[in-house]
Design an enzyme around this catalytic site. Structure first.
Site, mmCIF file in Angstrom:
data_model
loop_
_atom_site.group_PDB
_atom_site.id
_atom_site.type_symbol
_atom_site.label_atom_id
_atom_site.label_comp_id
_atom_site.label_asym_id
_atom_site.label_seq_id
_atom_site.Cartn_x
_atom_site.Cartn_y
_atom_site.Cartn_z
ATOM 1 N N ASP A 185 -40.316 36.043 0.159
ATOM 2 C CA ASP A 185 -39.641 34.285 -0.054
ATOM 3 C C ASP A 185 -38.241 34.398 1.220
ATOM 4 O OD1 ASP A 185 -37.574 36.852 -1.627
ATOM 5 O OD2 ASP A 185 -36.971 34.653 -2.598
ATOM 6 N N HIS A 186 -37.778 35.125 2.095
ATOM 7 C CA HIS A 186 -36.455 35.283 3.282
ATOM 8 C C HIS A 186 -37.302 35.004 4.691
ATOM 9 C CE1 HIS A 186 -32.909 35.547 0.374
ATOM 10 N NE2 HIS A 186 -34.312 35.479 0.057
ATOM 11 N N ASP B 80 -28.271 37.057 -1.176
ATOM 12 C CA ASP B 80 -29.262 37.447 -2.673
ATOM 13 C C ASP B 80 -28.197 38.200 -2.830
ATOM 14 O OD1 ASP B 80 -31.508 35.613 -2.511
ATOM 15 O OD2 ASP B 80 -33.103 37.283 -2.862
ATOM 16 N N HIS C 158 -37.462 40.485 1.662
ATOM 17 C CA HIS C 158 -37.898 40.242 0.456
ATOM 18 C C HIS C 158 -39.220 38.800 0.945
ATOM 19 C CE1 HIS C 158 -35.565 41.992 -3.029
ATOM 20 N NE2 HIS C 158 -36.459 42.926 -3.084
ATOM 21 N N HIS D 113 -31.947 39.943 4.079
ATOM 22 C CA HIS D 113 -32.983 41.161 3.969
ATOM 23 C C HIS D 113 -34.144 41.021 3.613
ATOM 24 C CE1 HIS D 113 -32.648 38.528 0.465
ATOM 25 N NE2 HIS D 113 -33.257 39.110 -0.316
#
Length: 261
Positions: free
Chosen positions: A58-59, A129, A56, A54
């Site tokens: 932090d990914h 997540d 975000h 996805h």
């Protein structure tokens, strides 16, 4: 033979690096390039592909720097918020990687975000997540019904499936789950295991689908104990499983880890 390295990043992320004995590697959700590059060098590996669940930061935050060093395919959901993707994927697609040898099915897992996906195959699943050990992701863009359906998809995988989540949230998730099912013996054993793992500096992951079915209240919305929790704590009718899930998620959103934990 496939091996998987857990690369800690930020406060509680795990970036997963899958590799074979010949030195071919795939990075999953590399939010930071630095730990990935360090692991590639330390283990004598070459990056062959990147998988993203996805959008975000932090990914995906490390993708640009990795692509500067390695000309690789980047598999990602069809979402304009994810740059650098070379292969857009959706639920039902299959990915065949030659090096390392992996055949993965793409799972549509909306809820945490509207375009979230997972990657399942070879006895494992990378679920980003959506599912955490003894927990699940927050609903930033999706509805409770969508997230529950996504968790149902994961719960239907074989019980021995190894689950590679993206965050080390297990200890706080255990504390919350114990307020829902305090008498669950499998959960009490999981709490003991996680306490020992974290005390020795080891990850609590991977988990397994079977272990999550036994301990994770978000996969146990239809169990009598969780139905009773919904009825007695929130007045939710036994047949209202989406409402019960929504109450579980709201409870976790408001939960604070007790000092004695």
């Amino acid at each position: 033979m496939i091996r998987i390295l857990a690369l800690p990043a930020f406060d509680d992320n795990y970036l997963w690096l899958v590799h074979d004995h010949a030195g071919n590697a795939v990075a999953v959700d590399p939010g930071d390039a630095a730990p990935v590059l360090a692991a590639l060098q330390a283990h004598g590996l070459a990056l062959r592909a990147i998988l993203l669940t996805h959008h975000h930061p932090d990914h995906i935050g490390g993708v640009a720097a990795l692509c500067e060093r390695y000309a690789v395919d980047v598999y990602a959901p069809d979402d304009e918020r994810i740059p650098h993707a070379t292969r857009r994927v959706a639920g039902g697609d299959h990915i065949d990687l030659a090096t390392p040898s992996l055949r993965l099915q793409v799972l549509a897992l909306p809820g945490h975000t509207r375009t979230h996906v997972g990657y399942h195959g070879g006895g494992l699943v990378f679920c980003g997540d959506t599912l955490f050990s003894v927990g699940c992701g927050r609903l930033f863009e999706g509805t409770p019904a969508q997230m529950l359906a996504s968790l149902d998809t994961l719960a239907a995988l074989p019980p021995e499936t190894a689950v590679y989540c993206a965050h080390e949230y297990t200890w706080s998730n255990c504390a919350y789950a114990a307020t829902v099912e305090p008498a669950n013996p499998a959960l009490q054993e999981r709490i003991r295991q996680v306490r020992a793992l974290r005390a020795s500096g080891q990850p609590s992951l991977p988990t397994s689908i079977g272990l999550e079915r036994a301990t994770n209240p978000f996969l146990r919305v239809d169990m009598p104990e969780v139905i009773d929790w919904g009825l007695h704590s929130h007045g939710i009718a036994p047949g209202a499983r989406v409402e019960r899930f929504a109450a579980l998620r709201r409870g976790k959103d408001q939960f604070r880890l007790p000092a004695l934990w």
